[in-house]
Write a protein that holds these residues in place. Structure first.
Motif, mmCIF file in Angstrom:
data_model
loop_
_atom_site.group_PDB
_atom_site.id
_atom_site.type_symbol
_atom_site.label_atom_id
_atom_site.label_comp_id
_atom_site.label_asym_id
_atom_site.label_seq_id
_atom_site.Cartn_x
_atom_site.Cartn_y
_atom_site.Cartn_z
ATOM 1 N N GLY A 26 4.392 -3.495 -5.001
ATOM 2 C CA GLY A 26 3.199 -2.697 -5.231
ATOM 3 C C GLY A 26 2.548 -3.062 -6.552
ATOM 4 N N ARG A 42 -1.704 3.354 -4.962
ATOM 5 C CA ARG A 42 -1.662 3.022 -3.533
ATOM 6 C C ARG A 42 -3.065 2.785 -2.980
ATOM 7 N NH1 ARG A 42 1.701 7.581 -3.467
ATOM 8 N NH2 ARG A 42 0.171 8.717 -2.208
ATOM 9 N N GLN A 64 0.805 -1.220 0.000
ATOM 10 C CA GLN A 64 0.000 0.000 0.000
ATOM 11 C C GLN A 64 0.840 1.273 0.000
ATOM 12 O OE1 GLN A 64 -3.416 -0.389 2.945
ATOM 13 N NE2 GLN A 64 -2.200 -2.168 3.528
ATOM 14 N N ASN A 65 2.133 1.142 0.142
ATOM 15 C CA ASN A 65 3.001 2.310 0.254
ATOM 16 C C ASN A 65 3.814 2.570 -0.997
ATOM 17 O OD1 ASN A 65 2.304 2.718 3.076
ATOM 18 N ND2 ASN A 65 3.538 0.902 3.498
ATOM 19 N N LYS A 66 3.528 1.851 -2.083
ATOM 20 C CA LYS A 66 4.300 1.993 -3.311
ATOM 21 C C LYS A 66 3.418 2.496 -4.455
ATOM 22 C CE LYS A 66 8.222 0.139 -1.811
ATOM 23 N NZ LYS A 66 8.646 -1.178 -2.307
#
Length: 366
Positions: A270, A247, A239-241
């Motif tokens: 991701g 995201r 979720q952070n890429k």
């Protein structure tokens, strides 16, 4: 690296790639400076994702006398109609050939809204060129930073490499195929589970297509659990890429899987890291290679075939021209989710797949 191959079948357009990249950057309104029919299908699909997609509708007169005044006027009108926070202007083959100055039209419109100007046409061999040009424009406007730009460019280079080596750009001509019959592949998968074989369940999907591909991996995990079969689930749902929309999509899909009781055993990147996620799968298998079969949904050809040696492979793609390359790589079962992309535009939750529905139905879990 494979030698250059003359591609005879139609390939994705760099203009379309630019449009989708603007969407991922959070653009509210996109203006295409060209004929009304240019990229018509994808322009309509982008509307499903909440991006107002307009056209200056250049005609014969515009080809001769230019259409910069039309573009300036449409920029102002779009601001009045939609009150966007971020806009994009995309060139087309027509506007680029006649030398239209997109930047001057933006200056003349004198808007108090940032506008990403994408000087692009469809004459590039690789559609990823449209993404790079868009990201360069976004970097210049300060929408993304240098670190994210460099990351995105690296991923695009890897994606291009995967397609040239193992994808639809690897051969001179590829006829579209529908792949295996889904219920027959499902019966074989169920037999493998019933025989006590150990399975690897991989989601390696590209951006929003994961909304449907994830349903396949969910079905595999659900059926395996119901039958007492051992299956390990890996997914490119970091979720952070990625850009903002990417995201958020990963967050939505991961939440949907967790709500269905699906445990993710490993995150392999991701949703924009599908061309390099195979490296993490290979490292996973280097530590634990005792798997008998693998189900791979999304971009199966990005997973190194050597890492899957000895497994019976079930690959699900949405590309009819990807069937033959996958079979030639050694994937025993290749299936196609037809019209997947239109069904995953504008959604925010997991969409049922044909293969997932077939697997649940034959397992009496539907």
């Amino acid at each position: 690296m494979a030698s250059e191959v003359q591609i005879l079948h139609p390939r994705p357009s760099s203009i379309v790639a630019a449009l989708y990249t603007l969407r991922d950057l959070g653009v509210d309104v996109v203006i295409m400076h060209g004929p009304s029919g240019c990229c018509f299908k994808h322009a309509r699909l982008l509307e499903e994702d909440g991006v107002r997609t307009l056209t200056t509708a250049l005609d014969e007169a515009g080809f001769v006398f230019g259409g910069q005044e039309q573009l300036t006027g449409l920029l102002r009108r779009a601001k009045e109609l939609f009150d966007p926070k971020l806009m994009g202007v995309v060139g087309t083959c027509s506007s680029m050939i006649i030398g239209e100055d997109l930047h001057q039209s933006v200056v003349d419109a004198d808007l108090d809204v940032p506008v990403i100007e994408v000087e692009v046409h469809a004459g590039y061999r690789d559609n990823t060129k449209g993404v790079v040009i868009t990201l360069e424009a976004a970097l210049e406007k300060g929408i993304i930073d240098r670190e994210e730009f460099d990351r995105q460019k690296f991923l695009l280079e890897k994606a291009t490499e995967v397609e040239r080596l193992f994808g639809a750009a690897s051969q001179e001509y590829l006829a579209p195929e529908r792949g295996d019959i889904k219920y027959k592949a499902t019966e074989r998968l169920l037999d493998l589970m019933a025989e006590g074989n150990r399975g690897l369940n991989i989601l390696n999907a590209k951006k929003e297509t994961a909304y449907m591909f994830a349903d396949i991996n969910a079905a595999v995990a659900q059926v395996a659990k119901a039958r007492g079969a051992e299956v390990t689930t890996l997914a490119n749902l970091d979720q952070n890429k990625g850009l903002a929309k990417v995201r958020q999509d990963a967050k939505n899909i991961l939440s949907g899987l967790l709500e269905r009781g699906i445990a993710i055993d490993g995150i392999i990147g991701g949703l924009d890291e599908y061309p390099i996620a195979g490296d993490k799968v290979a490292r996973w298998l280097a530590e634990d290679d005792g798997y008998d079969f693998a189900v791979i949904s999304g971009v199966p050809h990005a997973i190194p075939i050597d890492a899957l040696e000895g497994m019976e492979i079930f690959s699900i793609t949405n590309g009819p021209r990807q069937v033959r390359p996958l079979r030639e790589l050694g994937h025993q079962h290749v299936l196609v989710e037809i019209d997947l992309h239109p069904k995953t535009m504008g959604v925010s939750s997991i969409v049922e797949s044909e293969f997932g529905a077939t697997l649940r139905g034959l397992s009496e879990l539907g």
